[in-house]
Design an enzyme around this catalytic site. Sequence first.
Site, PDB file in Angstrom:
ATOM      1  N   ASN A 422       0.835  -1.193   0.000  1.00  0.00           N
ATOM      2  CA  ASN A 422       0.000   0.000   0.000  1.00  0.00           C
ATOM      3  C   ASN A 422       0.874   1.249   0.000  1.00  0.00           C
ATOM      4  O   ASN A 422       1.723   1.411   0.892  1.00  0.00           O
ATOM      5  CB  ASN A 422      -0.908   0.011   1.232  1.00  0.00           C
ATOM      6  CG  ASN A 422      -1.839   1.212   1.248  1.00  0.00           C
ATOM      7  OD1 ASN A 422      -2.724   1.350   0.410  1.00  0.00           O
ATOM      8  ND2 ASN A 422      -1.614   2.117   2.182  1.00  0.00           N
ATOM      9  N   GLU A 423       0.673   2.098  -0.998  1.00  0.00           N
ATOM     10  CA  GLU A 423       1.379   3.393  -1.096  1.00  0.00           C
ATOM     11  C   GLU A 423       2.860   3.244  -0.758  1.00  0.00           C
ATOM     12  O   GLU A 423       3.428   4.034  -0.006  1.00  0.00           O
ATOM     13  CB  GLU A 423       0.724   4.415  -0.164  1.00  0.00           C
ATOM     14  CG  GLU A 423      -0.762   4.569  -0.440  1.00  0.00           C
ATOM     15  CD  GLU A 423      -1.385   5.797   0.198  1.00  0.00           C
ATOM     16  OE1 GLU A 423      -0.777   6.357   1.119  1.00  0.00           O
ATOM     17  OE2 GLU A 423      -2.473   6.196  -0.253  1.00  0.00           O
ATOM     18  N   ASN A 490      -5.283   5.137  -4.561  1.00  0.00           N
ATOM     19  CA  ASN A 490      -5.793   5.848  -3.386  1.00  0.00           C
ATOM     20  C   ASN A 490      -5.783   7.330  -3.731  1.00  0.00           C
ATOM     21  O   ASN A 490      -4.720   7.934  -3.833  1.00  0.00           O
ATOM     22  CB  ASN A 490      -4.891   5.607  -2.169  1.00  0.00           C
ATOM     23  CG  ASN A 490      -4.803   4.137  -1.800  1.00  0.00           C
ATOM     24  OD1 ASN A 490      -5.587   3.321  -2.281  1.00  0.00           O
ATOM     25  ND2 ASN A 490      -3.863   3.799  -0.935  1.00  0.00           N
ATOM     26  N   TYR A 496      -6.449  16.184   0.510  1.00  0.00           N
ATOM     27  CA  TYR A 496      -5.074  16.549   0.872  1.00  0.00           C
ATOM     28  C   TYR A 496      -4.499  17.622  -0.044  1.00  0.00           C
ATOM     29  O   TYR A 496      -3.506  18.247   0.290  1.00  0.00           O
ATOM     30  CB  TYR A 496      -4.176  15.314   0.863  1.00  0.00           C
ATOM     31  CG  TYR A 496      -4.462  14.369   2.006  1.00  0.00           C
ATOM     32  CD1 TYR A 496      -4.310  14.788   3.314  1.00  0.00           C
ATOM     33  CD2 TYR A 496      -4.885  13.061   1.768  1.00  0.00           C
ATOM     34  CE1 TYR A 496      -4.574  13.926   4.379  1.00  0.00           C
ATOM     35  CE2 TYR A 496      -5.145  12.200   2.826  1.00  0.00           C
ATOM     36  CZ  TYR A 496      -4.986  12.637   4.124  1.00  0.00           C
ATOM     37  OH  TYR A 496      -5.253  11.781   5.161  1.00  0.00           O
ATOM     38  N   TRP A 570     -12.586   5.043   1.791  1.00  0.00           N
ATOM     39  CA  TRP A 570     -11.715   5.027   2.968  1.00  0.00           C
ATOM     40  C   TRP A 570     -12.336   5.869   4.050  1.00  0.00           C
ATOM     41  O   TRP A 570     -12.449   7.058   3.856  1.00  0.00           O
ATOM     42  CB  TRP A 570     -10.322   5.578   2.632  1.00  0.00           C
ATOM     43  CG  TRP A 570      -9.399   5.377   3.789  1.00  0.00           C
ATOM     44  CD1 TRP A 570      -9.037   6.300   4.715  1.00  0.00           C
ATOM     45  CD2 TRP A 570      -8.746   4.154   4.144  1.00  0.00           C
ATOM     46  NE1 TRP A 570      -8.203   5.734   5.636  1.00  0.00           N
ATOM     47  CE2 TRP A 570      -8.004   4.421   5.314  1.00  0.00           C
ATOM     48  CE3 TRP A 570      -8.727   2.860   3.609  1.00  0.00           C
ATOM     49  CZ2 TRP A 570      -7.247   3.435   5.949  1.00  0.00           C
ATOM     50  CZ3 TRP A 570      -7.965   1.894   4.241  1.00  0.00           C
ATOM     51  CH2 TRP A 570      -7.234   2.195   5.396  1.00  0.00           C
ATOM     52  N   LYS A 590     -12.469   9.660   8.746  1.00  0.00           N
ATOM     53  CA  LYS A 590     -13.062   9.600   7.409  1.00  0.00           C
ATOM     54  C   LYS A 590     -14.181   8.566   7.315  1.00  0.00           C
ATOM     55  O   LYS A 590     -14.676   8.267   6.233  1.00  0.00           O
ATOM     56  CB  LYS A 590     -11.991   9.280   6.372  1.00  0.00           C
ATOM     57  CG  LYS A 590     -10.912  10.354   6.274  1.00  0.00           C
ATOM     58  CD  LYS A 590      -9.990  10.157   5.098  1.00  0.00           C
ATOM     59  CE  LYS A 590      -8.867  11.167   5.094  1.00  0.00           C
ATOM     60  NZ  LYS A 590      -7.850  10.916   6.146  1.00  0.00           N
TER      61      LYS A 590
HETATM   62  C1  GCB Z   1      -3.986   6.525   2.637  1.00  0.00           C
HETATM   63  C2  GCB Z   1      -3.566   5.308   3.362  1.00  0.00           C
HETATM   64  C3  GCB Z   1      -4.439   5.033   4.562  1.00  0.00           C
HETATM   65  C4  GCB Z   1      -4.697   6.319   5.294  1.00  0.00           C
HETATM   66  C5  GCB Z   1      -5.436   7.261   4.376  1.00  0.00           C
HETATM   67  C6  GCB Z   1      -5.724   8.601   5.010  1.00  0.00           C
HETATM   68  O1  GCB Z   1      -3.738   6.721   1.503  1.00  0.00           O
HETATM   69  O2  GCB Z   1      -3.493   4.194   2.547  1.00  0.00           O
HETATM   70  O3  GCB Z   1      -3.807   4.087   5.367  1.00  0.00           O
HETATM   71  O4  GCB Z   1      -5.395   6.131   6.473  1.00  0.00           O
HETATM   72  O5  GCB Z   1      -4.675   7.500   3.249  1.00  0.00           O
HETATM   73  O6  GCB Z   1      -6.759   8.753   5.651  1.00  0.00           O
HETATM   74  O7  GCB Z   1      -4.900   9.500   4.898  1.00  0.00           O
END
Ligand code: GCB
Length: 887
Positions: A422-423, A490, A496, A570, A590
Amino acid sequence: MRKKKIFPARKLRILIPIILFLSQTVCAQHESKTINDGWKFHKGECEAAVSTAYDDSTWNSIHLPHTWNTDAYVEKKYYQGTGWYRRMLTLPQSWKGKQIFLKLDAASKAATIHINGKNVGEHAGGYTASTFDITPFCTFGTPNSLAIRVDNARQDIPPISGDFTFFGGIYRDVWLTAVPKQHFHLTNHGSDGIFISTPQVSQEKGTILIRGEVKNDANQKASLELEHTVYNPDGSIAHTKKQSIQIKAGELYSFRTETAPIPSPKLWTPETPHLYRVESILRDKKTKTILDHSNHHTGFRWFNFDGEQGFCLNGKPYKLRGICRHQDQKPIGVALTDEMHRRDMKLMKEMGANFIRISHYPQDDALLEMCDKLGMLAWEEIPIIDIVPDTPGYAENCERNLREMIRQHYNHPSIITWGYMNEILLVTQRRYKKEEELKPVLERTLALAKRLEDVLKEEDTTRVSTMAFHGSNSYNEVGLGSITDIVGWNLYQGWYGGDLTGFERFLTEQHQKYPSHPMIVSEYGAGSDRRLHSLQPHAFDFSIEYQQKYLEHYLPVLEETPYICGGTHWNFIDFSSALRDESMPRINNKGLVYADRTPKDVYYYYKAAWRHDIPVLHIASRDWTHRAGVQGEAPVMLPVKVYTNLPEVELFIDGKSLGKQKATNYTATFEVPFSRKEHFVSAKAENKEATTGIRIIEDGIRLNFTPTPMMLNETNLRGLELAVNVGSHCFYTSDESQLTWLPDQSYTEGSWGYIGGESKSSQGQIQNTNDGPLFQTLRSGIEGYRFDVPNGDYEIEFLFTDIFRENAAAVYLLDRNSGAESRENRFSIIINDVVVEEDFSPCRESDYFQALRKRYNITNFRNKIEIHFPVRNGKSLLNGIKLRKLY
Ligand code: GCB
Ligand code: CA
C-alpha cells in the site's frame, strides 16, 4: 401417575456396550474449543514467566480477545514493547494418545509459546493465525503452564509504517484442538489443511476441486478412508467420493479430488450468495471410526478484470461498490468479539455495498465467513506500507504472512483479489530525495514486489493480485504498475490537495496512458467531525458538510466511468490512528460510521445510491441538533438536505410544507426558515410498491435553534451569549456544553465582527481542552473586534492558542501545515481604551498548542465595545470570542 420404566439388567448389558461404542466414535473425532478465559497478563518483559513455578498472582486477570493498547486513544506514543500472557491448561486424560494443537488466531505482532518451561515455537505476524503441535510438551490430567510472550515493537515484521495503530496483544481467539493421530494437516500455515476451488465454472456446470494433506502422527502405518461430500445449497447431496489411503508413520499424504460436473450450479453473487458445503471425513478403514472431519463453504462464481470494461462477475459487467475496513473500535482497540465483526458486515451490506477491501491486513475469520454468507466480494492484503525497510528478515516475514493469508482464507468464495503493498512509494520518496539514495530502496521494493507476486501466483492461480498506489504516476515509472494484475489508486484530490475534479482528471489520464490496466479506486474519503458544520464547506475543515460534498462528487464518477472496476471508500469506520492529530486527535475520522458504528449522513447517501430494493429517505446533517444562525430579519434561512433514492421529496417544518423537489444525485436540498427554539423538520416521499401500491415514506428530526441578532440593540439582547468561532467558516458545537459557536464575520456598522487579519488553521492537537477544533482556527494579525452593543454590563471571553510553531508531523501524514511559520506572538488587549492585557504572549503564558481562555467583566458606557490588539512581536491572534450580556 406414570410408571417409571426400569431397565432390566439383561437389557442394560446390551445397552452399555452400545453407549460406550457411540461415545467412543464421538470422542475419537476432532475436538476444538476456545481457551479465551482465565488468562493472566503482564505488560512488560518477564522472562521468568516461562517457568512453571512462576507466581503470576499479581498479574491482571483478563479474557481474550485482549489488547494492551487502549492507551493509543490518548497517547501518540502508545506502548510498543512486550507483554506476557499466562494460563494453566489441564488436558483431560481422555486426550492421551491424541495430537494436541494450540492455535492463535492473532497475536500482534509476534508470539513465542512456552509450555512447562519449554519453547514450543514462535510466530511472526500480527494479523494471521498460527498453529502449534503442542503434544510433546504436555501432560494429561495435570496442569500445564502456558506462557506466551507477545511483542508489538518488532521492526522486521510488517507493518512498520502506516496511518493506524499497531495494537499489541492476543486480540483474537485462542483454540485448543485434540484429534486422533491421523488427521488433516493442521499446522499448514495456520490453515486447516484443506483447499477448495472450482476449476470449471459456468452457467451450465461446475466442478469442485478438493486438495489437502493427511498427516499420520502415529508410530505405525495407517489404513484410512477419506470421504468428501458436496451438499447443494438446499442441503441435498450433490456429490460424494471415497478413497482408501495408506500412510506410513510420521508421513504426510496429499490428496486431490475433483467432483464430476454439477449441472446448472446455483451461482454465488452478492445478491444470491449460494453456498455449497464440502464435508471431508477421515475414517479408520477397519473400524470406520471418524478420525477427523471438516466442513467448508464454497461457491460457484467467475470473474474478470479488464482495463476497458472494468469488472465482470459471472460474465456480466458488475460495479464493485465497496468500502475499506479497519478492525478497531474505540475504546476497546482491536479486541473485538466475533459479533462485533459480524455487526460491521451487516451494516455494510445494509448500506448496499457488494465489495470490501479488508485493509490493510488480514482480518478475523468471522468477517470472512460473513463475506461468503451475506455476499460481499473481498480484497484482502498484507500490511506492507509506505516503505520497504532493509531490516534483515523483513522480506521473509512478508512472504510467510502472504502465504498464511492465502492458505487461511483460500476457501472463501468471496475473495477475488490478494494485495501486498500500500502506497509503498509514499515515505520512500519523502525520505530519500537524492537519486543515489533512492535507487537502492526502489530496487529492494521492486525485488520484494516481484518475489511476492511469484509467491501469490504459486499459492493461488484462481485470483488476481493487486497493490494500492497513492496518486502519483511514479508507480508506473519505476515499474511497480505492471507487476500486479490490477492496480488500486488511493485518491484524495479535494482533500489533501487539489480540487475535486482532479479526481476524474487523474483517472482519465491514467486510463489514456495505461488502457490495459484494470483500475480500482482503492481509497478516497474526507474527514468529518459531528461538532463541525458549515454552509460553505471546504477541504480540511472537517465539517460534516464537506464530507458530504466530497463524496457526492466522487461517487457519481465511480458509478459512471465504465473502465473503473469500482471503488472502496476510505474508511468504513472512524478508526484509531494514534499519530494523527486533526479535529479528533488519535482518530482518523473519514468513516461512513462513527467509531461506535452510528451511521453518519453519508452512510445514507451511499445507501440511497446503492440500494434499489428498498426506499431510503434520510434528513442529512442529522447530528447537527443545536443549530444557530445570524438573524437579520426573522426567520433565518438554513439549507436542509435530504438523501433519498425516491424521485421526489416534500419537506415540512413544524408540519408546514415547503414544497416538493426532485432528487438529483440522490439529494434534494430545501431552504428552511428557522425562527423558534425548537423545530420539527420532516420529509415525505412516495414509494411505488408492487404489491401495496403507493406507500408514504417519512423521516423527521427535532432540532434546537438559537438565533443571534445581526443588529444588536436593547430589544434583542436579553439572554445573549454570542459565541464566535474566530477564523473559521464553521459552526462548532461543543460536546460538553452544547453551546454553538458561530462562523466568524467581518465587522459591519451596527453589528459585530472582526477587523483585519487573515484566517489560519492548524491540524495540531490542542492541549487543555476537548474543544480542539475551536482553537485550531484563528485570525492572525487581527487588528480588533467590535460589537455595537448598547450600554450595560458584559462578560467578554477570549480564546487563544498560539499555533505558530513548526510541528513535525509524521512523515506519512499528508500534512497541510508542514512548513508553518515559527514565531512568538505578543500583543496587548485593549477593551474600550482600557488596557486589560499588556504585552501578552499566549505561547509563554501556556505554551504553543495549549488552549487559553481569558474572561473580563466590563461596563460599557460607549454604546459599543471596541477591542484592539496592538502588536509587540510577531502578529496578534484570536481563536474565539464570546460576549454575554450580564445586566
Ligand atoms: C492513505 C492510506 C491510509 C490512510 C489514508 C488517510 O492513503 O493508505 O492508510 O489512512 O490515506 O486517511 O490519509
Ligand atoms: Ca476558532
